[in-house]
Design an enzyme around this catalytic site. Structure first.
Site, PDB file in Angstrom:
ATOM      1  N   GLY A  46       0.840  -1.327   0.189  1.00 52.90           N
ATOM      2  CA  GLY A  46       0.066   0.047  -0.038  1.00 52.90           C
ATOM      3  C   GLY A  46       0.887   1.252  -0.195  1.00 52.90           C
ATOM      4  O   GLY A  46       2.087   1.214  -0.565  1.00 52.90           O
ATOM      5  N   CYS A  47       0.394   2.096   0.720  1.00 54.32           N
ATOM      6  CA  CYS A  47       1.257   3.579   0.530  1.00 54.32           C
ATOM      7  C   CYS A  47       2.530   3.152   1.237  1.00 54.32           C
ATOM      8  O   CYS A  47       2.580   2.644   2.251  1.00 54.32           O
ATOM      9  CB  CYS A  47       0.398   4.500   1.645  1.00 54.32           C
ATOM     10  SG  CYS A  47       1.187   5.834   2.156  1.00 54.32           S
ATOM     11  N   PHE A  48       3.458   3.829   0.373  1.00 57.28           N
ATOM     12  CA  PHE A  48       4.853   3.680   0.743  1.00 57.28           C
ATOM     13  C   PHE A  48       5.324   4.274   1.863  1.00 57.28           C
ATOM     14  O   PHE A  48       6.290   4.072   2.474  1.00 57.28           O
ATOM     15  CB  PHE A  48       5.808   3.732  -0.647  1.00 57.28           C
ATOM     16  CG  PHE A  48       5.693   5.120  -1.432  1.00 57.28           C
ATOM     17  CD1 PHE A  48       4.861   6.068  -1.042  1.00 57.28           C
ATOM     18  CD2 PHE A  48       6.192   4.759  -2.633  1.00 57.28           C
ATOM     19  CE1 PHE A  48       4.887   7.484  -1.883  1.00 57.28           C
ATOM     20  CE2 PHE A  48       5.764   5.952  -3.665  1.00 57.28           C
ATOM     21  CZ  PHE A  48       5.074   6.999  -3.271  1.00 57.28           C
TER      22      PHE A  48
END
Length: 209
Positions: A46-48
């Protein structure tokens, strides 16, 4: 005769000096320090921003870099990847010390900090660019990743949707994405809480066997 003896004394003294230099100087030549042995793993969850934070807190991890991989567009921008048409995943490259943390432990941490059953994104972020994934470079990494994935299936009673893919070119993300959780702690914490990441992780693992 005296001059000859004096000359011989000088020659003997000079020879002793050269021998002393050769025996001590050659052994004291500085040797380069052995390079630190490191290894690299590439994962997506997901969001890095969150993935970076999750792995930076693992003992043995040396550095993390947010970026893009798995797609067909060279040198993609955040705007291009976020539109979902490049095939890239938001991902993180992890440099680690294998003497302190193993590849298997890193892959286990990935599953423990992601939703392994979501094939349409991660948490509040939807789209293929936000899916979790493991990118392997060698047959040994694939073997380990498959073994960890099978263990997670036994623990949770369901087959994880997280794919194991061949590693390709990794493109670092724009500088403002790097260490975002450190540069913007309040915004980061609000985003993570609002996205429900930790709540969902707790739900997934609450009844692990």
């Amino acid at each position: 005769m005296k001059r000859l003896l004096a000359l011989l004394a000088l020659l003997v003294a000079a020879g002793a000096g050269l021998l002393a230099f050769g025996s001590s100087g050659s052994s004291e030549v500085p040797q380069p320090a052995p390079a630190q042995r490191t290894a690299v793993a590439v994962v997506a969850s997901g969001c890095f921003w969150c993935t970076e934070s999750d792995f930076d807190h693992v003992a043995g991890v040396i550095s993390t870099t947010s970026g893009y991989t798995g797609g067909r567009v060279a040198n993609p921008t955040y705007h291009q990847v976020s539109e979902g048409n490049t095939g890239h995943f938001e991902s993180v490259r992890i440099v680690y010390d294998p003497a302190r943390v193993s590849y298997a432990q890193l892959i286990g941490h990935l599953f423990r900090t992601s939703d392994p059953f979501d094939s349409g994104g991660s948490f509040c972020d939807r789209g293929s660019q936000y899916r979790s994934a493991i990118f392997v470079r060698t047959p040994e990494e694939r073997r380990i990743a498959e073994a960890v994935k099978a263990r997670v299936e036994r623990q949770l009673g369901r087959r994880p949707a997280t794919p194991i893919l061949p590693a390709g070119q990794f493109y670092p993300a724009e500088e403002y994405h790097q260490d975002y959780y450190r540069k913007n702690p309040l915004r980061y914490r609000y985003y993570r809480w609002n996205c429900g990441r930790d709540r969902r992780i707790q739900e997934v693992w609450a009844h692990a066997r």
